[in-house]
Design a protein around this motif. Structure first.
Motif, mmCIF file in Angstrom:
data_model
loop_
_atom_site.group_PDB
_atom_site.id
_atom_site.type_symbol
_atom_site.label_atom_id
_atom_site.label_comp_id
_atom_site.label_asym_id
_atom_site.label_seq_id
_atom_site.Cartn_x
_atom_site.Cartn_y
_atom_site.Cartn_z
ATOM 1 N N UNK B 363 -79.807 -67.651 -52.438
ATOM 2 C CA UNK B 363 -78.662 -67.416 -52.802
ATOM 3 C C UNK B 363 -77.732 -67.964 -51.439
ATOM 4 N N UNK B 364 -78.016 -67.581 -50.310
ATOM 5 C CA UNK B 364 -77.258 -68.058 -49.243
ATOM 6 C C UNK B 364 -77.374 -69.537 -48.732
ATOM 7 N N UNK B 365 -78.455 -69.803 -49.193
ATOM 8 C CA UNK B 365 -78.589 -71.330 -48.701
ATOM 9 C C UNK B 365 -77.893 -72.236 -49.907
ATOM 10 N N UNK B 366 -77.728 -71.623 -51.217
ATOM 11 C CA UNK B 366 -76.980 -72.591 -52.020
ATOM 12 C C UNK B 366 -75.653 -72.397 -51.791
ATOM 13 N N UNK B 367 -75.163 -70.917 -51.335
ATOM 14 C CA UNK B 367 -73.887 -70.759 -51.054
ATOM 15 C C UNK B 367 -73.342 -71.501 -49.997
ATOM 16 N N UNK B 368 -74.367 -71.641 -48.815
ATOM 17 C CA UNK B 368 -73.970 -72.584 -47.546
ATOM 18 C C UNK B 368 -73.716 -74.007 -47.946
ATOM 19 N N UNK B 369 -74.583 -74.462 -48.754
ATOM 20 C CA UNK B 369 -74.277 -75.633 -49.260
ATOM 21 C C UNK B 369 -72.918 -75.947 -50.050
ATOM 22 N N UNK B 370 -72.700 -74.974 -51.093
ATOM 23 C CA UNK B 370 -71.427 -75.075 -51.746
ATOM 24 C C UNK B 370 -70.404 -74.881 -50.874
ATOM 25 N N UNK B 371 -70.401 -74.148 -49.765
ATOM 26 C CA UNK B 371 -69.439 -73.827 -48.986
ATOM 27 C C UNK B 371 -68.925 -75.150 -48.114
ATOM 28 N N UNK B 372 -70.150 -75.789 -47.580
ATOM 29 C CA UNK B 372 -70.300 -77.054 -46.786
ATOM 30 C C UNK B 372 -69.762 -78.316 -47.729
ATOM 31 N N UNK B 373 -70.104 -78.439 -48.758
ATOM 32 C CA UNK B 373 -69.810 -79.536 -49.455
ATOM 33 C C UNK B 373 -68.652 -79.582 -50.439
ATOM 34 N N UNK B 374 -68.231 -78.266 -50.802
ATOM 35 C CA UNK B 374 -67.131 -78.271 -51.710
ATOM 36 C C UNK B 374 -65.862 -78.522 -51.119
ATOM 37 N N UNK B 375 -65.697 -78.864 -49.502
ATOM 38 C CA UNK B 375 -64.753 -79.385 -48.987
ATOM 39 C C UNK B 375 -63.413 -78.799 -49.185
ATOM 40 N N UNK B 376 -63.262 -77.290 -49.213
ATOM 41 C CA UNK B 376 -61.942 -76.702 -49.536
ATOM 42 C C UNK B 376 -61.570 -76.511 -48.331
ATOM 43 N N UNK B 377 -60.060 -76.508 -48.218
ATOM 44 C CA UNK B 377 -59.412 -76.052 -46.780
ATOM 45 C C UNK B 377 -59.661 -75.114 -46.063
ATOM 46 N N UNK B 378 -59.743 -74.927 -44.850
ATOM 47 C CA UNK B 378 -60.148 -73.785 -44.050
ATOM 48 C C UNK B 378 -58.969 -72.741 -44.481
ATOM 49 N N UNK B 379 -57.819 -73.270 -44.744
ATOM 50 C CA UNK B 379 -56.728 -72.083 -44.912
ATOM 51 C C UNK B 379 -57.003 -71.065 -45.963
ATOM 52 N N UNK B 380 -57.711 -71.324 -47.062
ATOM 53 C CA UNK B 380 -57.815 -70.779 -48.128
ATOM 54 C C UNK B 380 -59.155 -69.695 -48.118
ATOM 55 N N UNK B 381 -59.960 -69.822 -46.839
ATOM 56 C CA UNK B 381 -61.018 -69.231 -46.497
ATOM 57 C C UNK B 381 -62.143 -69.315 -47.542
#
Lengths: 229, 426
Positions: B363-381
């Protein structure tokens, strides 16, 4: 009578023909008796021991342990019966490789919850002079030590009958003596020992020695001829 | 001594088997969670982009309106040159020019050196009944722009209506149910509808445009026009209409000049068009994003089951290998009294443990990949918005379930092994 075998037969299919491993063996053993069955390799000794141990159903005949035929019991009840009545010692020791000496001795407790089981295991380990090896795994033990652990495991749940299959087959003279003394002591304390072996020295410790060949128990004269040959 | 202790000891002893099994679960769960997290990131990003675009459209509209106001203020305006005898008060009331003047006037104006008028459009216009449709319309004939000979050729502002074709105002096309491509007859002559205008909210909505020459024939006004429309006129002085009246009066004495089509209307049209373009671009962006999300979802829908199935098969294979390697151990455990259900439990509990640990790591690996590749702006955390307790919980439930299902057959085989056979061989 603690153990009684009535006309036990067992055969196996080998290629296109059947091999008669046990052929109508009848035998009675009392509590406190140490019986050795001697014979050459492939004569049916180990098969007979597995049948007595409730692990191999005979084709015909009856096994009675304290008047109970284990083969009329369900698989689970037979397993439970084994855990309360029988102890096994093998030539290859068959210790669980990843468990420590203490855990190997405690292994029968997985089947039967015994009170103060850890204390009893430690006592047995101390009795066999392995107290310094408590947390060692089988790979770290000598062959003699391994067989002593196997003996401790077999005695852990205070069985009525101890079944030993070539227990000294891999041991030096010193360790063989230790093992045979333990078996004699067990019989001396009211237990029953059934040992199969082809080792002349080993069978000397038994109170009764029976010969076996081609799946049949031999008369005394034939047995002596067999031993001499 | 418990079964759990035995299982933990075995996992520590056969690390490779355990780690390979764990890796399978981690890969399967990570793949699933990464796909779900990336899809969620896609959706959030779409919302953000559309929100931003919408705001940009609003701002651009306001800027455009302001710019149009400034530009149209300094740019030209439209005038209408009417016959000398036209009653202007009547024209203002009806919007229809009753009188006519020679079409020759357009030629005179085009050949003059006048600079204050541009884009000359001669036209006839009359309120008539469309006999075939029994409907009153303003029939307007136009021939497109007349080139001014002393000027460089300008790009025409208004295209002419070719012969045999017809352009319809909004109310007419709506009332008669006509559309582009329809063929109709007007006063016995065949026409093809080539264009229909959207609603303008003025007399244009009730107007039918045809070619000038055909209109002159139908209305019996050969070589006559009702008015000349001049677009984008330029004046240096404040009193621009007076200046043009003076210039045109010298070439076409007696003609009357009025201003037509206030700049506010042009501004509004320009603004509406800009707004419509922006909205269309917004819709296009939305459609593109939805298409992208669907493509990602389709890809995930193929990839994830394949990975999960592959990993399941791998876990099954590892369990089978584990059972094979532990045959003697199973034999001795059975000999000392373990029930077959306990042997079965040893393998299933191990699979459940691998599933639980694998689910947590995966879960945490997939979540990490999602966060890294999702490229959402830092402002929305992104770490907070993409974390899903529900998915974590589902992973912790389904990964052990799948791992134990994959190990089910090997565990059954272990439980059903004949200890006598094993001990005889051992």
């Amino acid at each position: 009578m603690l153990l009684e075998l009535k006309a036990i037969t067992k055969s196996f299919k080998s290629g296109s023909h059947r091999v008669q491993a046990v052929d109508g063996i009848s035998l009675s053993v009392d509590a406190g008796e140490f019986v050795a069955i001697q014979g050459p390799s492939g004569c049916g000794k180990s098969t007979l021991l597995l049948i007595v141990g409730g692990l191999l159903r005979p084709d015909a005949g009856q096994v009675l342990i304290e008047d109970t035929d284990p083969y009329v019991l369900s698989n689970d009840k037979r397993a439970r019966f084994r855990s309360t009545h029988l102890g096994f010692v093998f030539q290859q020791f068959h210790l669980v490789p990843y468990l420590s000496v203490l855990d190997n001795v405690l292994a029968p407790a997985l089947a039967t919850r015994l009170p103060e089981s850890r204390r009893r295991a430690e006592d047995l380990i101390e009795k066999f002079g392995l107290e310094q090896r408590l947390q060692h795994t089988p790979a770290e033990l000598s062959t003699g030590e391994k067989q002593r652990v196997a003996l401790a495991r077999a005695l852990f749940h205070s069985p009525k009958i101890l079944l030993a299959d070539e227990p000294t087959g891999n041991l030096d003279a010193e360790n063989s003596e230790i093992v045979l003394n333990v078996l004699s002591e067990f019989a001396g304390n009211g237990g029953c020992v059934l040992m199969v072996s082809h080792d002349d020295q080993a069978v000397q410790s038994a109170q009764r020695v029976l010969g076996i060949d081609a799946g049949r128990l031999l008369p005394r004269s034939e047995k002596e001829a067999l031993i001499n040959s | 001594m418990s079964l759990f202790h035995l299982i933990i000891q075995e996992m520590q002893h056969r690390k490779l088997n355990f780690l390979l099994g764990l890796l399978s679960v981690v890969v399967a769960v990570a793949c699933l969670i990464a796909a779900l997290t990336l899809l969620q990131a896609d959706e959030i990003q779409t919302e953000l982009i559309l929100e931003k675009k919408s705001e940009e459209v609003k701002q651009a509209g306001a800027q455009l309106e302001d710019a149009m106001r400034k530009i149209t203020k300094g740019l030209g305006f439209n005038i209408l040159i009417l016959p000398a005898d036209e009653d202007l008060s009547e024209f203002h009331l009806t919007g229809i020019v009753e009188k006519s003047m020679p079409e020759e006037n357009v030629k005179k104006l085009a050949e003059s050196k006048i600079v204050t008028v541009n884009h000359l459009l001669p036209m006839v216009a009359k309120k008539v009944t469309w006999p075939e449709k029994d409907c009153e319309v303003i029939l307007t004939g136009t021939r497109g722009e007349v080139p001014q000979l002393h000027r460089a050729l300008k790009k025409p502002l208004q295209q002419q209506v070719p012969e045999g074709t017809m352009v319809l105002g909004y109310q007419i096309q709506k009332k008669l149910g006509l559309k582009s491509g329809d063929e109709v007859k007007l006063m016995g002559k065949p026409f093809k509808v080539t264009l229909t205008y959207p609603e303008r909210g003025n007399a244009d909505d009730s107007t039918v445009w045809i070619n000038l020459k055909q209109a002159q024939e139908l209305l019996g006004m050969q070589n006559l026009v009702n008015a000349i429309l001049a677009l984008e006129c330029n004046c240096a002085t404040e009193d621009r209409v007076a200046e043009i009246r003076k210039d045109v009066g010298e070439i076409l004495p007696g003609t009357q000049i009025i201003e037509r089509g206030p700049p506010a209307l042009a501004r509004a049209e320009a603004r509406n068009k800009a707004h419509a373009t922006a909205v269309a671009s917004l819709e296009q962006e939305k459609a593109n994003r939805i298409q992208l999300i669907e493509r990602h979802a389709d890809f995930a829908a193929v990839l994830v089951p394949l990975v999960v199935l592959g990993c399941g098969a791998w876990i099954g294979f590892l369990s089978l290998e584990n059972v094979r390697r532990r045959a003697t151990e199973i034999g001795i455990l059975r000999a000392i009294g373990l029930r077959s259900s306990q042997v079965f439990g040893i393998f299933i509990i191990k699979a459940v443990l691998i599933g639980l640990i694998g689910a947590l790591l995966g879960y945490f690996l997939g979540y990490g990949i999602g966060v890294a590749w999702g490229k959402l702006p830092e402002a929305i955390h992104p770490q907070e918005v993409l974390f899903s307790g529900r998915w974590l919980l589902l992973s912790l439930v389904f990964a052990p379930l799948l791992a134990s299902l994959a190990s089910w057959i090997p565990a059954l085989m272990a439980a059903r092994q004949d200890p006598a056979t094993i001990l005889q061989e051992g």
